[in-house]
Design a protein around this motif. Structure first.
Motif, mmCIF file in Angstrom:
data_model
loop_
_atom_site.group_PDB
_atom_site.id
_atom_site.type_symbol
_atom_site.label_atom_id
_atom_site.label_comp_id
_atom_site.label_asym_id
_atom_site.label_seq_id
_atom_site.Cartn_x
_atom_site.Cartn_y
_atom_site.Cartn_z
ATOM 1 N N TYR A 122 0.833 -1.198 0.000
ATOM 2 C CA TYR A 122 0.000 0.000 0.000
ATOM 3 C C TYR A 122 0.869 1.250 0.000
ATOM 4 C CZ TYR A 122 -3.317 3.540 1.513
ATOM 5 O OH TYR A 122 -4.071 4.673 1.610
ATOM 6 N N LEU A 123 1.953 1.255 0.759
ATOM 7 C CA LEU A 123 2.868 2.394 0.818
ATOM 8 C C LEU A 123 3.547 2.613 -0.535
ATOM 9 C CD1 LEU A 123 4.121 4.542 2.670
ATOM 10 C CD2 LEU A 123 5.910 2.900 3.213
ATOM 11 N N VAL A 124 3.985 1.542 -1.192
ATOM 12 C CA VAL A 124 4.612 1.659 -2.505
ATOM 13 C C VAL A 124 3.605 2.204 -3.514
ATOM 14 C CG1 VAL A 124 5.555 0.305 -4.426
ATOM 15 C CG2 VAL A 124 6.368 -0.084 -2.091
ATOM 16 N N LEU A 125 2.392 1.691 -3.496
ATOM 17 C CA LEU A 125 1.344 2.164 -4.401
ATOM 18 C C LEU A 125 1.039 3.646 -4.167
ATOM 19 C CD1 LEU A 125 -0.656 1.247 -6.594
ATOM 20 C CD2 LEU A 125 -2.286 0.812 -4.764
ATOM 21 N N LEU A 126 1.017 4.071 -2.929
ATOM 22 C CA LEU A 126 0.783 5.478 -2.605
ATOM 23 C C LEU A 126 1.895 6.358 -3.164
ATOM 24 C CD1 LEU A 126 -0.997 7.502 -1.050
ATOM 25 C CD2 LEU A 126 0.459 7.099 0.931
ATOM 26 N N TRP A 127 3.166 5.936 -3.042
ATOM 27 C CA TRP A 127 4.285 6.708 -3.566
ATOM 28 C C TRP A 127 4.268 6.762 -5.094
ATOM 29 C CZ3 TRP A 127 7.083 10.378 -1.730
ATOM 30 C CH2 TRP A 127 7.262 10.476 -0.360
ATOM 31 N N VAL A 128 3.882 5.691 -5.764
ATOM 32 C CA VAL A 128 3.767 5.697 -7.221
ATOM 33 C C VAL A 128 2.722 6.724 -7.653
ATOM 34 C CG1 VAL A 128 2.992 4.315 -9.209
ATOM 35 C CG2 VAL A 128 4.599 3.352 -7.568
ATOM 36 N N GLY A 150 3.586 10.134 -9.770
ATOM 37 C CA GLY A 150 2.873 10.340 -11.034
ATOM 38 C C GLY A 150 2.174 11.688 -11.064
ATOM 39 N N ALA A 151 1.537 12.060 -9.949
ATOM 40 C CA ALA A 151 0.865 13.357 -9.875
ATOM 41 C C ALA A 151 1.877 14.501 -9.989
ATOM 42 C CB ALA A 151 0.076 13.470 -8.575
ATOM 43 N N LEU A 152 3.038 14.367 -9.374
ATOM 44 C CA LEU A 152 4.068 15.394 -9.476
ATOM 45 C C LEU A 152 4.600 15.519 -10.902
ATOM 46 C CD1 LEU A 152 6.078 14.871 -6.162
ATOM 47 C CD2 LEU A 152 4.576 16.777 -6.764
ATOM 48 N N VAL A 168 2.913 14.957 -13.664
ATOM 49 C CA VAL A 168 1.881 15.661 -14.446
ATOM 50 C C VAL A 168 1.912 17.150 -14.135
ATOM 51 C CG1 VAL A 168 -0.612 15.923 -14.735
ATOM 52 C CG2 VAL A 168 0.405 13.649 -14.745
ATOM 53 N N LEU A 169 2.036 17.511 -12.878
ATOM 54 C CA LEU A 169 2.109 18.927 -12.499
ATOM 55 C C LEU A 169 3.337 19.594 -13.104
ATOM 56 C CD1 LEU A 169 1.014 18.810 -8.752
ATOM 57 C CD2 LEU A 169 -0.194 19.878 -10.652
ATOM 58 N N ARG A 170 4.467 18.915 -13.089
ATOM 59 C CA ARG A 170 5.692 19.471 -13.669
ATOM 60 C C ARG A 170 5.507 19.736 -15.163
ATOM 61 N NH1 ARG A 170 9.798 17.568 -16.537
ATOM 62 N NH2 ARG A 170 11.803 18.583 -16.355
ATOM 63 N N ARG A 171 4.895 18.784 -15.865
ATOM 64 C CA ARG A 171 4.668 18.940 -17.293
ATOM 65 C C ARG A 171 3.713 20.110 -17.568
ATOM 66 N NH1 ARG A 171 2.256 13.914 -19.330
ATOM 67 N NH2 ARG A 171 3.471 13.172 -17.601
ATOM 68 N N ASP A 172 2.691 20.281 -16.743
ATOM 69 C CA ASP A 172 1.753 21.390 -16.928
ATOM 70 C C ASP A 172 2.388 22.746 -16.631
ATOM 71 O OD1 ASP A 172 -0.262 19.739 -17.714
ATOM 72 O OD2 ASP A 172 -1.330 19.773 -15.800
ATOM 73 N N ILE A 173 3.244 22.797 -15.643
ATOM 74 C CA ILE A 173 3.852 24.073 -15.256
ATOM 75 C C ILE A 173 4.949 24.486 -16.231
ATOM 76 C CG2 ILE A 173 5.296 25.187 -13.509
ATOM 77 C CD1 ILE A 173 3.696 23.625 -11.410
#
Length: 158
Positions: A13-19, A23-25, A27-32
């Motif tokens: 669960y911890l590994v899945l949360l970090w993935v 992934g969200a970071l 996407v944010l980097r690409r948008d910014i």
């Protein structure tokens, strides 16, 4: 459940949360920061990269020779015109990539036909305007006619 199974479940669960967080970071980097543009030199063709296109034939005095952004985020950007079409939009695959939230991925296309330059809308959400008229079909352009793509104004110039 055994203590080992519970521990493995917690770790997965911890590994899945970090993935998910990474992934969200991404996407944010690409948008910014947008698309990374790399400059190519003439030596790139010798190193196995895509060669630069040959220089276009010398145009006549009445034929536009460049596409110029006169208003918008990329004001002052100039692109030489050749024998092929120029696709304008936000997509990285576009010939002229716009940094404009009101333009579509593949917004408009400028293309030569029968010795003249034409512009057509490629099904954009906000439309392409020549002067104050929204395009519904391809329109022939003359040098100096403003074409609005989102908040960007582009002109053909000699």
């Amino acid at each position: 459940m055994t203590e080992l199974a519970v521990t493995l479940l917690r770790l997965s669960y911890l590994v899945l949360l970090w993935v998910f967080v990474l992934g969200a970071l991404a996407v944010l980097r690409r948008d910014i920061f947008g698309t990374r543009i790399t400059r190519r030199s003439r030596g790139d063709a010798q190193r196995g990269r895509r060669p630069t296109p040959p220089a276009p034939k010398r145009p006549t005095r009445s034929t536009p020779t460049r596409l110029v952004v006169t208003q918008g985020p990329l004001t002052g950007t100039t692109m030489p015109l050749g024998p092929s079409a120029v696709v304008v939009g936000r997509a990285p695959s576009s010939t002229l990539v716009l940094d404009d939230d009101y333009s579509s991925g593949r917004h408009a296309r400028f293309y030569p036909q029968d010795g003249a330059w034409w512009v057509e809308d490629l099904g954009s959400t906000n439309g392409t305007f020549v002067g104050d008229q929204r395009l519904t079909q391809p329109v022939q352009l003359t040098a100096g006619t403003p074409v609005r793509v989102g908040q960007t104004i582009i002109e053909l110039q000699r």
